[in-house]
Design an enzyme around this catalytic site. Sequence first.
Site, PDB file in Angstrom:
ATOM      1  N   LYS A  82       0.762  -1.188  -0.036  1.00 24.78           N
ATOM      2  CA  LYS A  82       0.065   0.018   0.048  1.00 24.78           C
ATOM      3  C   LYS A  82       0.838   1.234  -0.005  1.00 24.78           C
ATOM      4  O   LYS A  82       1.949   1.241   0.442  1.00 24.78           O
ATOM      5  CB  LYS A  82      -0.789   0.128   1.299  1.00 24.78           C
ATOM      6  CG  LYS A  82      -2.076   0.762   1.087  1.00 24.78           C
ATOM      7  CD  LYS A  82      -3.254  -0.027   0.562  1.00 24.78           C
ATOM      8  CE  LYS A  82      -4.400   0.931   0.140  1.00 24.78           C
ATOM      9  NZ  LYS A  82      -5.589   0.059  -0.378  1.00 24.78           N
ATOM     10  N   ASP A 130      -6.927   4.230  -4.537  1.00 23.32           N
ATOM     11  CA  ASP A 130      -7.268   3.950  -3.569  1.00 23.32           C
ATOM     12  C   ASP A 130      -8.043   5.273  -3.270  1.00 23.32           C
ATOM     13  O   ASP A 130      -8.426   6.171  -4.138  1.00 23.32           O
ATOM     14  CB  ASP A 130      -6.497   3.728  -2.582  1.00 23.32           C
ATOM     15  CG  ASP A 130      -7.074   3.028  -1.100  1.00 23.32           C
ATOM     16  OD1 ASP A 130      -7.416   2.042  -1.099  1.00 23.32           O
ATOM     17  OD2 ASP A 130      -7.197   3.922  -0.286  1.00 23.32           O
TER      18      ASP A 130
END
Length: 448
Positions: A124, A164
């Site tokens: 991430k 995201d």
Amino acid sequence: MKVAEIMANLEKKYGHEKEYLQAVHEVLESIEEVYNQHPEFEKAKIVERIVEPDRVFTFRVAWVDDKGEVQTNIGYRVQFNSAIGPYKGGIRFHPAVNVSMLKFLGFEQTFKNALTTLPMGGGKGGSDFDPVGKSNGEIMRFCQAYMLELWHCIGPDQDVPAGDVGVGAREIGYFVGMYSKLARQYNTGVLTGKGLNWGGSILRPEATGFGALYFTEHVLAKAGKNIKGKTVAISGFGNVAWGAATKAAELGAKVIAISGPDGVCALPNGINKEMIDYMLVMRASNRNKVQDMADKFPGQAIFTPGKKAWSMKCDIALPCAFQNELNGDDAKELIANGTWCCCEVSNMGCTPEAIAAFQSTKGFLFAPGKAVNAGGVATSGLEMTQNASHISWSGKEVDEKLHFIMESIHAQCVKFGQRKDGTVDYVKGANIAGFMKVAQAMLEQGVI
Ligand code: 2IT
């Protein structure tokens, strides 16, 4: 393994990383019993290793705003675990981004990706850059400056970022442009969520929301229920909420609310096509105000400032925005108003108190984000496959694969989470299924 001991150690080291500790605690609690039946895991110290990211990159991102002023942000990439494939996971732009948030997201991503049936590790990234109120030029310059550092860390077989919160197709375009310039190679599969004309997969934009609704259908079917005619409250109005609203309406449910940081919009007649399309306009405007929906559709969308979607009377709650957006009080309010299902679409959208309230209510159906929202990253995996083989599948082909993947994730949850009374603990099921796959791979690959 004793959860309390491991957590005490982590708290000593990372006491200020609240979201990370919350995510780790939830997984360890679920797997404790199964793990302790595997002495080979204990011997290889799998838990002690799996909770630590492989590595974390932190870098300065300097850029020039429209006024000519120099701005400085922090960029990150957390490469969490690559036991079952290259690091894979989105990039989040939000002022609250920090190491704790990205470690929690990378940790969750590792198990989520394991559930997808595809060979992807967990990662991430992100930045504390706030896209709200920024011009297109500012967004482009920031993305380029971020990629100037990140490009060293990523590659189609190394680490494959995607979007995201705050990062969508436009930002992915700027990333790919800058990456290709720096690498002097196209490397189609180095980012996913690309435009359809340059390597993107049909249905990737819809996939998180669509997959979430396919999963919800399985949860309901297992409990002998059906989504048709049910009322649904959705939080957020970004990419994920948009996909969820589209599919919920298509399946015959009535979406009675969407929300934003400014409040909630009640939709007494349900959401319609024009409103769903307008969600995309609202996201592209970078204003981050759900009130815009009420201004555009007076009478059909009614705005209440400061309220959450969870104040609305609904059968099914779908958190689609941010971590910890649904707390214990919200859960109690939903339950008191007759809600009987919550499928978490955002990552860790519910606090531990909310999950406990749902799970202690007889007959309440709760499923966690890492199972419900995995259709997004799964379709990213399908994009990587198409890129690697230089082909592109039709919408029908991608949708069939997405259906298969969500069904398979549901089956894994049932396998590991079925209770004696026949109901399913989806939290336990998802955590054990994801963990077992990664742990087994780590065991087989030795101590590294
Ligand atoms: O949380 C997630 O799974 C995502 N943001 C999507 C990640 C991806 O690589 O498609």
